[in-house]
Design a protein around this motif. Structure first.
Motif, PDB file in Angstrom:
ATOM      1  N   THR A 116       0.834  -1.204   0.000  1.00  0.00           N
ATOM      2  CA  THR A 116       0.000   0.000   0.000  1.00  0.00           C
ATOM      3  C   THR A 116       0.872   1.258   0.000  1.00  0.00           C
ATOM      4  O   THR A 116       0.653   2.192  -0.778  1.00  0.00           O
ATOM      5  N   GLN A 117       1.875   1.271   0.872  1.00  0.00           N
ATOM      6  CA  GLN A 117       2.767   2.423   0.949  1.00  0.00           C
ATOM      7  C   GLN A 117       3.611   2.566  -0.318  1.00  0.00           C
ATOM      8  O   GLN A 117       3.825   3.680  -0.824  1.00  0.00           O
ATOM      9  N   LEU A 118       4.079   1.449  -0.834  1.00  0.00           N
ATOM     10  CA  LEU A 118       4.958   1.497  -2.001  1.00  0.00           C
ATOM     11  C   LEU A 118       4.207   1.897  -3.263  1.00  0.00           C
ATOM     12  O   LEU A 118       4.773   2.559  -4.136  1.00  0.00           O
ATOM     13  N   LEU A 120       8.337  -2.556  -4.767  1.00  0.00           N
ATOM     14  CA  LEU A 120       6.987  -3.106  -4.864  1.00  0.00           C
ATOM     15  C   LEU A 120       7.022  -4.537  -5.389  1.00  0.00           C
ATOM     16  O   LEU A 120       6.304  -5.418  -4.888  1.00  0.00           O
ATOM     17  N   ARG A 121       7.850  -4.788  -6.379  1.00  0.00           N
ATOM     18  CA  ARG A 121       7.983  -6.162  -6.879  1.00  0.00           C
ATOM     19  C   ARG A 121       8.590  -7.075  -5.815  1.00  0.00           C
ATOM     20  O   ARG A 121       8.176  -8.224  -5.652  1.00  0.00           O
ATOM     21  N   ALA A 122       9.566  -6.533  -5.062  1.00  0.00           N
ATOM     22  CA  ALA A 122      10.165  -7.330  -3.997  1.00  0.00           C
ATOM     23  C   ALA A 122       9.160  -7.646  -2.899  1.00  0.00           C
ATOM     24  O   ALA A 122       9.306  -8.651  -2.188  1.00  0.00           O
ATOM     25  N   GLY A 141       7.045  -7.787 -15.822  1.00  0.00           N
ATOM     26  CA  GLY A 141       7.552  -9.124 -15.543  1.00  0.00           C
ATOM     27  C   GLY A 141       8.683  -9.498 -16.471  1.00  0.00           C
ATOM     28  O   GLY A 141       8.733  -9.086 -17.623  1.00  0.00           O
ATOM     29  N   GLU A 142       9.606 -10.290 -15.969  1.00  0.00           N
ATOM     30  CA  GLU A 142      10.774 -10.684 -16.734  1.00  0.00           C
ATOM     31  C   GLU A 142      10.480 -11.913 -17.585  1.00  0.00           C
ATOM     32  O   GLU A 142       9.672 -12.768 -17.230  1.00  0.00           O
ATOM     33  N   ALA A 143      11.149 -11.999 -18.723  1.00  0.00           N
ATOM     34  CA  ALA A 143      11.030 -13.154 -19.609  1.00  0.00           C
ATOM     35  C   ALA A 143      12.389 -13.820 -19.731  1.00  0.00           C
ATOM     36  O   ALA A 143      13.400 -13.312 -19.251  1.00  0.00           O
ATOM     37  N   GLY A 144      12.430 -14.957 -20.405  1.00  0.00           N
ATOM     38  CA  GLY A 144      13.695 -15.640 -20.653  1.00  0.00           C
ATOM     39  C   GLY A 144      14.280 -16.208 -19.382  1.00  0.00           C
ATOM     40  O   GLY A 144      13.554 -16.617 -18.468  1.00  0.00           O
ATOM     41  N   THR A 191      12.987 -14.822  -8.400  1.00  0.00           N
ATOM     42  CA  THR A 191      12.040 -13.997  -7.645  1.00  0.00           C
ATOM     43  C   THR A 191      12.313 -12.530  -7.956  1.00  0.00           C
ATOM     44  O   THR A 191      13.402 -12.169  -8.438  1.00  0.00           O
ATOM     45  N   PRO A 192      11.346 -11.634  -7.667  1.00  0.00           N
ATOM     46  CA  PRO A 192      11.594 -10.201  -7.905  1.00  0.00           C
ATOM     47  C   PRO A 192      12.842  -9.689  -7.188  1.00  0.00           C
ATOM     48  O   PRO A 192      13.597  -8.890  -7.740  1.00  0.00           O
ATOM     49  N   GLN A 193      13.061 -10.183  -5.965  1.00  0.00           N
ATOM     50  CA  GLN A 193      14.252  -9.760  -5.238  1.00  0.00           C
ATOM     51  C   GLN A 193      15.524 -10.208  -5.952  1.00  0.00           C
ATOM     52  O   GLN A 193      16.485  -9.452  -6.095  1.00  0.00           O
ATOM     53  N   GLN A 194      15.518 -11.443  -6.434  1.00  0.00           N
ATOM     54  CA  GLN A 194      16.688 -11.975  -7.130  1.00  0.00           C
ATOM     55  C   GLN A 194      16.934 -11.247  -8.447  1.00  0.00           C
ATOM     56  O   GLN A 194      18.087 -11.002  -8.829  1.00  0.00           O
ATOM     57  N   VAL A 195      15.857 -10.892  -9.143  1.00  0.00           N
ATOM     58  CA  VAL A 195      16.004 -10.151 -10.403  1.00  0.00           C
ATOM     59  C   VAL A 195      16.691  -8.815 -10.141  1.00  0.00           C
ATOM     60  O   VAL A 195      17.621  -8.413 -10.857  1.00  0.00           O
TER      61      VAL A 195
END
Length: 509
Positions: free
Chosen positions: A397-399, A422-424, A432-435, A441-445
């Motif tokens: 909500t905050q993000l 927000l993704r994290a 969103g990521e492809a390939g 995960t969003p954090q790892q990306v």
């Protein structure tokens, strides 16, 4: 000396004094500002008896030179009026008798002396009524002076109105040489109020005029406003290049204001790029008390940025003292953003059981003051705090509010950061990521992309508000899932992913 001789001597002295006034103004726009201040103070002293209005103009220009130089003593000296030669008021703190022709100037001196001493209650009582009395058809210099006073007092909408009128007056009367300086103050007022796109547009317009007129000092001030806008909207290399241009003029000409704003801009860009340690190190000498402290009338503006940089780089103890100093500034009432910024700073350094209350208090303060950028900064800091405490629903909500706020004020760099947070926190934001990255995960990306850009584990940890050990854990998993063995291999892989995306991107139309 007979009367005729005295008249000739007075005329010659007046002519020389007016030449000194003109030369001082030229130095103020393009020259060492300490020389400008000395020249203008001397001209004012010589003109006091023969041409009081010109003497006052010289003093106001000397004050501008002292401010540009960050010379508090000279700035104070300008407004320390001696006995009034008309009505006999005997001290700088004494207003003239009612009806005295010097009354307006002496009132201005009393109010500005209070500003220098930090007594904003007195300054407001003396100066604010006069701001409302400035007529729409006042002279250009009167409108400009009133606008600058309103800016110092934190009356930002009033400052914008008066400076806009001053700019219109300068253009209608053909006083083009005055326009760039007026635009610089107008752009800065817009910046202080969070109107970043307008500030940028005015600053770029003023830059063209200042460069065309050979006003390098004014151009440096306008470039500093541009750098501050770029620090939230652009990339770090662009900000660095602009800051280098400012230093090239600010250092030889002694422009303390432009130099301070440039350093603050670069630190803010570094903080937005996740380089919190660099930002904290850059700002530390500028905001801490001591001989190296930045501009006497501006240093406190960078304290919230310094506090956040310290907290994100595990130097919270360094920030605690500065929060207390900033509280003194916030209590003066001269900055509408300061109460919210103070509450955010206190939340950043407070124990966990008090932080949430302080964050919510900061958001309540933001509702009572303009400034979408600072408001979004608080949403972002609160969202990051909630995410670290495994409260992802509340964090999102905050993000989301932070992301929308940054987008509205053109803070692209910070919007990108809010989107990553927000993704994290578990929300898909349409990017969103492809390939090969689709398995992360969003954090790892985000960690993978930061590594590929050359960020260190410590810088990534500071940007994500996690420990270095957690970054190392995620990075090992990234290497394993992507089949790479080093940071160089990861950077090469992501570069190829970007090239593949470019080749498969459909052409417009």
């Amino acid at each position: 000396m007979n009367g005729e001789t005295r008249g000739v001597f007075s005329a010659r002295t007046g002519t020389a004094s007016h030449r000194a006034l003109a030369h001082g103004r030229e130095l103020l726009r393009d020259g060492p500002v300490t020389d400008a201040c000395s020249t203008l103070l001397r001209a004012a002293a010589e003109l006091r008896e023969t041409d009081p209005p010109a003497a006052r103009r010289a003093l106001l220009a000397a004050a501008s030179a002292a401010w540009a130089a960050g010379d508090r003593d000279s700035y104070r000296r300008v407004f320390t009026a001696g006995p009034c030669h008309v009505c006999g008021a005997d001290r700088a703190s004494t207003l003239c008798a009612e009806g005295c022709p010097e009354s307006a100037w002496r009132t201005h001196c009393v109010g500005m002396s209070a500003v220098v001493e930090g007594d904003f209650r007195c300054a407001l009582a003396v100066l604010e009524p006069r701001l409302d009395q400035v007529a729409t058809r006042a002279e250009t210099h009167e409108l400009r002076t009133a606008g600058e006073v309103a800016l110092l007092l934190g009356r930002l909408p009033t400052a914008r109105r008066l400076l806009s009128l001053a700019l219109a007056s300068a253009r209608s009367t053909g006083a083009e040489a005055a326009a760039p300086g007026i635009i610089a103050h107008l752009a800065y007022a817009e910046l202080r109020e969070g109107r970043h796109p307008q500030a940028h547009a005015h600053a770029e317009e003023g830059l063209v005029l200042a460069r065309g007129l050979g006003q390098r000092n004014v151009a440096a001030d306008l470039s500093a406003v541009c750098a501050l806008v770029m620090s939230i909207a652009g990339d770090l290399p662009t900000v660095r290049a602009r800051v280098a241009d400012i230093r090239a003029v600010a250092q030889p000409h002694g422009l303390a204001q432009a130099a301070f704003l440039a350093e603050w801009a670069q630190a803010r860009a570094e903080l937005g790029a996740g380089k919190a340690e660099r930002a904290a190190a850059r700002l530390a000498p500028l905001v801490r008390p001591g001989a190296r402290q930045g501009h006497f009338g501006l240093w406190f503006l960078a304290v919230p940025c310094f506090v956040e940089a310290c907290v994100l780089s595990d130097r919270a103890l360094d920030a605690t003292e500065m929060v207390d100093l900033f509280a003194g500034w916030a209590e003066l009432g001269a900055d509408p953003q300061a109460p919210a910024q103070l509450a955010r700073c206190r939340a950043l350094v407070a124990p966990a059981d008090r932080s949430e209350e302080l964050y919510r208090g900061a958001l309540a303060h933001h509702e009572r003051a303009p400034g979408p950028y600072e408001h979004a900064r608080t949403h972002l800091a609160f969202g990051m705090w909630l995410r670290r405490r495994r409260r992802p629903t509340e964090a999102r909500t905050q993000l989301r509010d932070a992301l929308l706020g940054f987008e509205r004020c053109g803070a692209a760099l910070w919007a990108e950061r809010a989107g990553a947070e927000l993704r994290a926190a578990g929300e898909v934001t349409g990017t969103g990521e492809a390939g090969p990255l689709s398995s992360l995960t969003p954090q790892q990306v985000r960690i993978a992309r930061d590594v590929a850009r050359g960020a260190t584990n410590r810088e990534i940890a500071a940007a994500l508000s996690i420990s270095v050990r957690t970054v190392e854990y995620h990075l090992r998993n990234v290497f394993a899932q992507l089949g790479v063995r080093s940071r160089t291999g990861l950077a090469h892989l992501l570069a190829n992913v970007g090239e593949d995306r470019d080749r498969t991107e459909p052409e417009p139309g």
